[in-house]
Design a protein around this motif. Structure first.
Motif, PDB file in Angstrom:
ATOM      1  N   ASN A  33       1.058   3.803 -10.474  1.00  0.00           N
ATOM      2  CA  ASN A  33       0.382   5.341 -11.413  1.00  0.00           C
ATOM      3  C   ASN A  33      -1.231   5.006 -11.856  1.00  0.00           C
ATOM      4  O   ASN A  33      -1.832   4.655 -11.901  1.00  0.00           O
ATOM      5  CB  ASN A  33       1.122   4.516 -13.122  1.00  0.00           C
ATOM      6  CG  ASN A  33       2.380   4.427 -13.233  1.00  0.00           C
ATOM      7  OD1 ASN A  33       3.146   5.118 -13.229  1.00  0.00           O
ATOM      8  ND2 ASN A  33       2.335   3.164 -13.852  1.00  0.00           N
ATOM      9  N   SER A  72       9.027   3.989  -9.185  1.00  0.00           N
ATOM     10  CA  SER A  72       8.195   5.495  -9.365  1.00  0.00           C
ATOM     11  C   SER A  72       6.956   5.073  -9.101  1.00  0.00           C
ATOM     12  O   SER A  72       6.358   4.250  -9.146  1.00  0.00           O
ATOM     13  CB  SER A  72       7.952   5.357 -10.482  1.00  0.00           C
ATOM     14  OG  SER A  72       9.422   4.834 -11.748  1.00  0.00           O
ATOM     15  N   ARG A  74       3.619   7.936  -9.462  1.00  0.00           N
ATOM     16  CA  ARG A  74       3.026   8.928 -10.575  1.00  0.00           C
ATOM     17  C   ARG A  74       1.891   8.900 -10.454  1.00  0.00           C
ATOM     18  O   ARG A  74       1.203   8.013 -10.811  1.00  0.00           O
ATOM     19  CB  ARG A  74       3.447   8.181 -11.926  1.00  0.00           C
ATOM     20  CG  ARG A  74       4.822   8.353 -12.123  1.00  0.00           C
ATOM     21  CD  ARG A  74       4.880   7.948 -13.739  1.00  0.00           C
ATOM     22  NE  ARG A  74       6.231   7.484 -14.027  1.00  0.00           N
ATOM     23  CZ  ARG A  74       7.166   6.555 -14.160  1.00  0.00           C
ATOM     24  NH1 ARG A  74       6.178   5.621 -14.368  1.00  0.00           N
ATOM     25  NH2 ARG A  74       8.061   6.470 -14.018  1.00  0.00           N
ATOM     26  N   THR A  77       0.638   9.722 -15.514  1.00  0.00           N
ATOM     27  CA  THR A  77       1.669   8.922 -16.677  1.00  0.00           C
ATOM     28  C   THR A  77       1.452   9.536 -18.244  1.00  0.00           C
ATOM     29  O   THR A  77       0.435   8.615 -18.412  1.00  0.00           O
ATOM     30  CB  THR A  77       2.989   8.310 -16.342  1.00  0.00           C
ATOM     31  OG1 THR A  77       3.729   7.645 -17.537  1.00  0.00           O
ATOM     32  CG2 THR A  77       1.882   7.078 -16.057  1.00  0.00           C
ATOM     33  N   GLN A 110       6.590  11.191  -9.131  1.00  0.00           N
ATOM     34  CA  GLN A 110       6.067  12.436 -10.159  1.00  0.00           C
ATOM     35  C   GLN A 110       4.013  13.013 -10.277  1.00  0.00           C
ATOM     36  O   GLN A 110       3.131  12.107 -10.049  1.00  0.00           O
ATOM     37  CB  GLN A 110       6.726  12.071 -11.403  1.00  0.00           C
ATOM     38  CG  GLN A 110       7.602  11.999 -11.864  1.00  0.00           C
ATOM     39  CD  GLN A 110       8.395  10.973 -12.975  1.00  0.00           C
ATOM     40  OE1 GLN A 110       7.609  10.539 -13.203  1.00  0.00           O
ATOM     41  NE2 GLN A 110       9.616  11.683 -13.382  1.00  0.00           N
ATOM     42  N   GLN A 113       3.191  13.056 -15.328  1.00  0.00           N
ATOM     43  CA  GLN A 113       4.947  12.520 -16.551  1.00  0.00           C
ATOM     44  C   GLN A 113       4.840  12.915 -17.641  1.00  0.00           C
ATOM     45  O   GLN A 113       3.206  11.667 -17.800  1.00  0.00           O
ATOM     46  CB  GLN A 113       5.563  11.004 -15.614  1.00  0.00           C
ATOM     47  CG  GLN A 113       6.446  10.544 -16.869  1.00  0.00           C
ATOM     48  CD  GLN A 113       6.996   9.550 -17.095  1.00  0.00           C
ATOM     49  OE1 GLN A 113       6.345   8.597 -16.657  1.00  0.00           O
ATOM     50  NE2 GLN A 113       8.141   9.451 -16.299  1.00  0.00           N
ATOM     51  N   THR A 141      13.939  12.096 -13.519  1.00  0.00           N
ATOM     52  CA  THR A 141      13.908  11.448 -11.859  1.00  0.00           C
ATOM     53  C   THR A 141      14.348  12.047 -10.882  1.00  0.00           C
ATOM     54  O   THR A 141      14.687  11.029  -9.984  1.00  0.00           O
ATOM     55  CB  THR A 141      14.590  10.802 -12.965  1.00  0.00           C
ATOM     56  OG1 THR A 141      16.071  10.628 -13.256  1.00  0.00           O
ATOM     57  CG2 THR A 141      14.036   9.916 -13.964  1.00  0.00           C
TER      58      THR A 141
END
Length: 181
Positions: A33, A72, A74, A77, A110, A113, A141
């Motif tokens: 993240n 994940s 990202r 987020t 992503q 998010q 997702t």
């Protein structure tokens, strides 16, 4: 960069790039993240760069993980906490994952998010995201999602964003792997 509490939080003008994610075993899926917002009463995430417009794979999950756990990756987020959130003017570019997982687990990349709260997501650029996953989860997702919004709190304004060049790169994908802007 991660927030976990406080009142007014401004995250602005940061550069996060040149990150390689490695796993010592292929059954572990790395998670990334760039900016994770989960606290503060008012949060502004503005004019940050996660990745790079010019350096390929600037955020790179190198390991070809076959994990059945969720992976994940990202750029930004936005989770619980803040009552007012603004995500604007950010660049998320050249993020890659070499995950080789198959199955129905939520293996997703992503750009942005949002899972909770009222939010304005505007004038961001999300480009050159790539994934080699063969997983078949859908919706927010899916394998690659430019902006994933799943909050049930109104209002939300998502406008003026530029999303392009989202690539699924697996030469052997056999499932219904999806890519959503």
């Amino acid at each position: 960069i991660r927030t976990g509490g406080g009142s007014l939080i401004n995250i602005a003008n940061n550069q996060i790039s040149g990150v390689d994610l490695l796993s010592s075993v292929l059954t572990v899926a790395p998670v990334f993240n760039g900016i994770a917002v989960s606290g503060g009463t008012t949060v502004n995430v503005t004019n940050n760069t996660i990745g790079s417009l010019t350096l390929a794979n600037s955020i790179n999950a190198i390991s070809a993980s076959t994990s059945t756990s969720i992976q994940s990756i990202r750029g930004i987020t936005v989770n619980s906490g803040a009552t007012a959130r603004v995500v604007t003017g950010n660049i998320i570019a050249n993020m890659n994952t070499n995950i080789a997982a198959v199955g129905t687990q939520a293996t997703s990349m992503q750009g942005i998010q949002v899972t909770a709260g009222t939010v304005t997501v505007s004038n961001n650029t999300i480009t050159n995201l790539s994934s080699s996953t063969q997983t078949t989860s859908g919706g927010n997702t899916s394998a690659i999602v430019g902006i994933a919004y799943s909050s049930t709190t109104a209002p939300a304004t998502i406008s003026g964003n530029t999303i392009h060049t989202l690539r699924l790169t697996s030469p052997t994908a056999t499932g219904a792997t999806t890519c959503q802007a």
